[in-house]
Design an enzyme around this catalytic site. Structure first.
Site: not given
Length: 436
Positions: A61, A309
């Site tokens: 979210e 990442e």
């Protein structure tokens, strides 16, 4: 009447909540330094000027609204942003992704005194709740203070919808406290209307408008140099059970695709130890990113158990399985992979991103797999045929590009409240990236 009932029932739970949160802190599930924020005690000073508060449950979210946050701050220089979430993982992500004039705090536990303390300090001028994590005491307290509230990117799972339909007198007053509900699609809009939302509009899924994930260019170059011409594929945002499937796929393909490297990026990096033990227990040679292990010729699986990442590894791999889709978790955002030159694979459960998955399927930009054997077959075909991989990736990228207009639609709906708080600087189009 219902707000008083919620407060009366939850007020005696305060001592139990303290014990529960203390136990979570000991298990590493609560941030030790910011533990007090869960009690509504501010972790920072309220900035001067109008403040927009966004509440997002967790990583998915929060990531969905990063583009919205960036655009609000770029175009409305007088605005400040507060973002609340409820997980350590999302807090760590936001520490690296939030731009200037935006700050993060843990959402207070939904107890009357703690929510009051939170609102007393921050005094937001507008509250944007993301998707469907609605805390009744916090909603009612904000509504009592006449803080306008809008639900953005609204979505209810089939299970949540069935549950709330059995308790309409509980959910109805909560939803009616919102001045506007912006649902992901017409189906979701009808669910919110039937449960008591007053004003509802379907504008699309903000996750489809999320900008490309950031990455470190120097690190991408270093990893590419270390891999050379090895065949690579990625299992991204995996959940328990999917790492085992990725291991099986590796075993099935390594004889046919010599030097194959499987990259696994778990959805929750804290599971890294358990995943590493499972993989080595199956006889695989594993390098772990959190330990700084180099990827050598002998490395079979690179376990990228770090946070923030994923953009790096999508760019590195070019073939991506999107996790949470083979273990009934609803799947994760496939457009993140599609925007980064990946041929997309996913399981049959993409209920969290149904519209995006359907659009990719129609365009031939993604393939659905139903287990380890099907995933291995799909990965093998893409590794063997670079033209096929490129065509799939290009089709996926075209579909993902079409979702960028959703942010404009959301901003247009929010304008009546935002214009009263901070004048817009210009009408530049929404940005395509978020600062890393």
């Amino acid at each position: 009447m219902l707000p008083f009932l919620y407060r009366a029932l939850s007020r005696p739970l305060t001592p139990l909540a303290l014990v529960y949160l203390a136990r979570r802190r000991k298990r590493g599930k609560e941030h030790p330094i910011r533990f007090r924020e869960r009690q509504g005690i501010a972790g920072g000073i309220r900035p001067d000027g109008p403040l927009v508060w966004l509440h997002a449950a967790s990583v998915g979210e929060a990531t969905a609204v990063l583009g919205l946050i960036e655009h609000l701050l770029d175009t409305r220089p007088g605005l400040e942003i507060l973002v609340t979430t409820g997980t350590v993982t999302s807090a760590r992500l936001l520490e690296t992704r939030l731009p200037a004039r935006a700050r993060h705090q843990f959402v207070p536990a939904d107890l009357p005194s703690w929510t009051a303390r939170f609102l007393d300090h921050w005094r937001p001028d507008l509250a944007l709740w993301v998707e469907s994590e609605l805390w009744p005491n916090l909603v009612f307290a904000a509504n009592a203070r006449r803080i306008p509230m809008v639900l953005v990117n609204g979505r209810l799972s089939a299970r949540s919808y069935r549950r709330w339909r059995s308790w309409p007198r509980l959910i109805g007053p909560v939803l009616s406290a919102f001045e506007l509900c912006l649902a992901q699609d017409q189906h979701q809009a009808e669910r919110f209307r039937s449960l008591g939302a007053r004003h509802v509009a379907a504008v699309g899924d903000l996750k489809a408008a999320a900008p490309a994930l950031p990455f470190d260019l120097a690190e991408l170059s270093r990893l590419r140099d270390s891999l050379g011409f090895r065949p690579v594929w990625l299992a991204a945002s995996t959940h328990a059970g999917e790492e085992e499937i990725a291991a099986q796929v590796h075993y099935d393909l390594v004889a046919k695709h010599l030097g194959l490297l499987t990259i696994i990026v778990p959805r929750h990096p804290g599971r890294g130890d358990a995943i590493g033990e499972m993989l080595t227990g199956q006889g695989l040679r594993v390098a772990r990113r959190t330990r700084g292990d180099p990827v050598t010729r002998d490395t079979q699986v690179y376990l990228a158990d770090t946070m923030g990442e994923l953009g790096l590894f999508y760019r590195l791999a070019g073939i991506a399985f999107v996790g949470g889709s083979l273990v009934a978790r609803g799947g994760h955002n496939p457009f993140e992979a599609a925007r980064l030159d990946c041929a997309v694979l996913h399981g049959s459960d993409m209920s969290n991103c149904a519209a995006m998955a359907a659009a990719l399927a129609v365009a031939g930009g993604a393939e659905t797999v139903n287990g380890a054997a099907a995933l291995a077959q799909a990965v093998s075909a893409l590794l063997a045929d670079q033209r096929l991989r490129a065509e799939r990736a290009a089709a996926a990228a075209r579909v993902a590009e079409s979702g960028l207009g959703i942010l404009e639609a959301v901003l247009e709906r929010l304008a009546p409240w935002l214009d009263r708080l901070a004048p817009i600087k210009d009408l530049a189009p929404p940005p395509r990236r978020v600062r890393a």
